[in-house]
Design an enzyme around this catalytic site. Sequence first.
Site, PDB file in Angstrom:
ATOM      1  N   HIS A  72       0.577  -1.423   0.235  1.00  0.00           N
ATOM      2  CA  HIS A  72       0.615   0.232  -0.305  1.00  0.00           C
ATOM      3  C   HIS A  72       0.711   1.178  -0.082  1.00  0.00           C
ATOM      4  O   HIS A  72       0.153   2.102  -0.029  1.00  0.00           O
ATOM      5  CB  HIS A  72      -1.340   0.228   1.037  1.00  0.00           C
ATOM      6  N   GLU A 128      -2.602  12.994   2.269  1.00  0.00           N
ATOM      7  CA  GLU A 128      -4.470  12.171   3.381  1.00  0.00           C
ATOM      8  C   GLU A 128      -5.012  13.746   4.387  1.00  0.00           C
ATOM      9  O   GLU A 128      -5.924  14.283   4.892  1.00  0.00           O
ATOM     10  CB  GLU A 128      -3.518  11.446   4.747  1.00  0.00           C
ATOM     11  N   HIS A 165       5.224  10.332   5.725  1.00  0.00           N
ATOM     12  CA  HIS A 165       4.932   9.789   6.956  1.00  0.00           C
ATOM     13  C   HIS A 165       6.051   9.332   8.373  1.00  0.00           C
ATOM     14  O   HIS A 165       6.054   7.956   7.346  1.00  0.00           O
ATOM     15  CB  HIS A 165       3.897   9.240   7.563  1.00  0.00           C
ATOM     16  N   THR A 210      -3.988   5.383   9.311  1.00  0.00           N
ATOM     17  CA  THR A 210      -4.428   5.804   8.806  1.00  0.00           C
ATOM     18  C   THR A 210      -4.762   4.740   7.425  1.00  0.00           C
ATOM     19  O   THR A 210      -5.145   4.284   6.384  1.00  0.00           O
ATOM     20  CB  THR A 210      -4.318   7.265   7.678  1.00  0.00           C
ATOM     21  N   THR A 211      -4.067   3.636   7.828  1.00  0.00           N
ATOM     22  CA  THR A 211      -4.169   2.195   6.805  1.00  0.00           C
ATOM     23  C   THR A 211      -5.164   1.094   8.402  1.00  0.00           C
ATOM     24  O   THR A 211      -4.466   1.386   9.645  1.00  0.00           O
ATOM     25  CB  THR A 211      -3.343   1.448   6.291  1.00  0.00           C
ATOM     26  N   HIS A 268       2.038   8.912   0.252  1.00  0.00           N
ATOM     27  CA  HIS A 268       0.679   8.577   0.377  1.00  0.00           C
ATOM     28  C   HIS A 268       0.601   9.468  -1.216  1.00  0.00           C
ATOM     29  O   HIS A 268       1.203  10.305  -0.698  1.00  0.00           O
ATOM     30  CB  HIS A 268      -0.303   9.068   1.224  1.00  0.00           C
ATOM     31  N   HIS A 318       7.370   5.831   4.819  1.00  0.00           N
ATOM     32  CA  HIS A 318       6.938   6.379   3.644  1.00  0.00           C
ATOM     33  C   HIS A 318       5.565   6.755   3.244  1.00  0.00           C
ATOM     34  O   HIS A 318       5.860   8.119   3.830  1.00  0.00           O
ATOM     35  CB  HIS A 318       5.784   4.487   4.039  1.00  0.00           C
TER      36      HIS A 318
END
Length: 256
Positions: free
Chosen positions: A62, A104, A117, A194-195, A94, A92
């Site tokens: 992801h 996010e 993040h 957030t996951t 997004h 990581h």
Amino acid sequence: HLRHLGWSSDTLAWHRSYPIAQGNRQSPIDIVSARAVYDPNLKPLVFSYESCASLNISNNGHSVMVEFEDTDDKTAISGGPLENPFRLKQFHFHWGTNRSQGSEHTIDGKPFPCELHLVHWNARKYATFGEAAAAPDGLAVVAVFLEVRIAKIACLYDESIFFFQGTKAQFSSFNPKCLLPLSLDYWTYLGSLTTPPLNESVTWIVLKEPISISEKQLEKFRMLLFTSEEDQRIQMVNNFRPPQPLKGRVVRASFK
Ligand SMILES: C[C@@H](CNC(=O)c1ccc(S(N)(=O)=O)cc1)Cn1ccc2ccccc21
Ligand SMILES: [Zn+2]
């Protein structure tokens, strides 16, 4: 690959397997700068990323993630809203299909094309990352917005490595200090992963100043895939959860 109906619609279904998705301290959120409360007691952030022990870079299905050796405090963050140093575990990103989305957190309703993040855990209080990830004061994630400018940050993406989910490559002594902006002004609030599993264990520290990424570098992220080698290819894009209800939380600012 049917499971990839698209991340954004997936996020709407997460509450079925993870009821906490509708909890009272979910992340990300939209930060309304006029409603943030300046807190003079907030200390400056201290990043002790000197001796960097990055281990590997991988596509974990992801995001693209760089993991660190976290057996001691050699790569840690302290100060800010934190009572003690937190150890860097991984960082990581997004991102989106185009510049109009990808981050996010949003600032006054505005998304950025990408968000970094830096995930840290409270090794003073918890024995393992997994334990900390399940505790309300276990994690501290620093969010850094990336905006597209004709500039370049240290190239993270080594062509030779991965496209497919599950690929991993050795990636040593990368110093994430080069991913930080000049100003360390930040907003902070209590939130969650957030996951999935969406644990409400994160003290969020969102830096106000973005760093720059080139469109070319963003294109490289978009070449990553959600799917593994045998699956039909699905581009890894829009791996961001939309903003969640504030539920009465107050966002504090380290700056006036
Ligand atoms: C917490 C999960 C793994 N998830 C995360 O570590 C994580 C970190 C940050 C974010 S975000 N986007 O909010 O910054 C989201 C998810 C499973 N897990 C449980 C124990 C454990 C041990 C090692 C590795 C994973 C482990
Ligand atoms: Zn993240």
